[in-house]
Scaffold this motif. Structure first.
Motif, short mmCIF file in Angstrom:
data_model
loop_
_atom_site.label_atom_id
_atom_site.label_comp_id
_atom_site.label_asym_id
_atom_site.label_seq_id
_atom_site.Cartn_x
_atom_site.Cartn_y
_atom_site.Cartn_z
N MET A 24 -8.68 11.58 -3.04
CA MET A 24 -7.36 12.05 -2.67
C MET A 24 -6.48 10.84 -2.38
N SER A 25 -5.31 10.82 -3.00
CA SER A 25 -4.42 9.68 -2.81
C SER A 25 -3.69 9.79 -1.48
N ARG A 26 -3.25 8.65 -1.00
CA ARG A 26 -2.58 8.60 0.30
C ARG A 26 -1.08 8.83 0.10
N ILE A 27 -0.71 10.10 -0.07
CA ILE A 27 0.68 10.48 -0.27
C ILE A 27 1.02 11.60 0.71
N CYS A 28 2.15 11.49 1.36
CA CYS A 28 2.61 12.52 2.28
C CYS A 28 2.99 13.77 1.48
N GLN A 29 2.53 14.94 1.91
CA GLN A 29 2.77 16.16 1.18
C GLN A 29 4.18 16.72 1.40
N LEU A 30 4.89 16.24 2.39
CA LEU A 30 6.25 16.74 2.63
C LEU A 30 7.33 15.77 2.17
N THR A 31 7.15 14.48 2.41
CA THR A 31 8.19 13.52 2.06
C THR A 31 7.91 12.77 0.76
N GLY A 32 6.65 12.77 0.32
CA GLY A 32 6.30 12.05 -0.90
C GLY A 32 6.11 10.56 -0.70
N LYS A 33 6.07 10.12 0.56
CA LYS A 33 5.86 8.70 0.84
C LYS A 33 4.49 8.27 0.36
N LYS A 34 4.40 7.04 -0.19
CA LYS A 34 3.12 6.50 -0.60
C LYS A 34 3.13 4.99 -0.37
N ALA A 35 1.98 4.37 -0.60
CA ALA A 35 1.84 2.95 -0.33
C ALA A 35 2.80 2.13 -1.21
N MET A 36 3.32 1.07 -0.61
CA MET A 36 4.18 0.17 -1.36
C MET A 36 3.63 -1.25 -1.27
N GLY A 37 3.95 -2.07 -2.22
CA GLY A 37 3.42 -3.42 -2.28
C GLY A 37 4.35 -4.43 -1.64
N GLY A 38 3.78 -5.55 -1.31
CA GLY A 38 4.54 -6.64 -0.74
C GLY A 38 3.66 -7.88 -0.66
N ASN A 39 4.07 -8.83 0.11
CA ASN A 39 3.32 -10.07 0.26
C ASN A 39 3.02 -10.33 1.72
N HIS A 40 1.82 -10.82 1.97
CA HIS A 40 1.48 -11.37 3.28
C HIS A 40 1.87 -12.84 3.20
N VAL A 41 2.72 -13.30 4.10
CA VAL A 41 3.18 -14.69 4.09
C VAL A 41 2.52 -15.43 5.24
N SER A 42 1.72 -16.42 4.91
CA SER A 42 1.00 -17.18 5.93
C SER A 42 1.91 -18.22 6.57
N PHE A 43 1.36 -18.92 7.56
CA PHE A 43 2.12 -19.97 8.23
C PHE A 43 2.51 -21.08 7.26
N SER A 44 1.65 -21.35 6.27
CA SER A 44 1.94 -22.39 5.27
C SER A 44 2.81 -21.84 4.13
N ASN A 45 3.34 -20.62 4.29
CA ASN A 45 4.23 -19.97 3.34
C ASN A 45 3.55 -19.60 2.03
N THR A 46 2.24 -19.41 2.07
CA THR A 46 1.50 -18.95 0.90
C THR A 46 1.64 -17.43 0.82
N LYS A 47 2.03 -16.93 -0.37
CA LYS A 47 2.19 -15.49 -0.55
C LYS A 47 0.91 -14.89 -1.14
N THR A 48 0.38 -13.87 -0.47
CA THR A 48 -0.79 -13.15 -0.93
C THR A 48 -0.43 -11.68 -1.06
N PRO A 49 -0.71 -11.05 -2.20
CA PRO A 49 -0.36 -9.64 -2.36
C PRO A 49 -1.07 -8.75 -1.33
N ARG A 50 -0.37 -7.74 -0.87
CA ARG A 50 -0.93 -6.79 0.07
C ARG A 50 -0.27 -5.44 -0.12
N GLN A 51 -0.78 -4.41 0.57
CA GLN A 51 -0.20 -3.08 0.51
C GLN A 51 0.22 -2.64 1.90
#
Length: 78
Positions: free
Chosen positions: A1-28
């Protein structure tokens, strides 16, 4: 079962985790979902939904029946 709200349709979105050294790592950014039972007095029945916490706030504000009608009108809920 996917992680989607049944009323609003919200689901996971992507972005980056930015470390102290400004390294970007993909995350959800996942949705805060809860499985909750709601009583619908208009139809005299209980409904179990998997909804986000922001949707629970909307239900408290507008009512479950109005939120169900909006979700059906938007095509999110069948």
């Amino acid at each position: 079962m996917s992680r989607i709200c049944q009323l609003t349709g919200k689901k996971a979105m992507g972005g980056n985790h930015v470390s102290f050294s400004n390294t970007k790592t993909p995350r959800q950014f996942k949705v805060n979902l809860k499985r909750k039972r709601f009583y619908v007095p208009e139809t005299n029945e209980w409904v179990t939904l998997r909804v986000s916490t922001s949707a629970i706030k909307n239900i408290n504000k507008k009512g479950i029946y109005a939120c169900l009608q909006d979700a059906k009108a938007n095509g999110i809920l069948r």
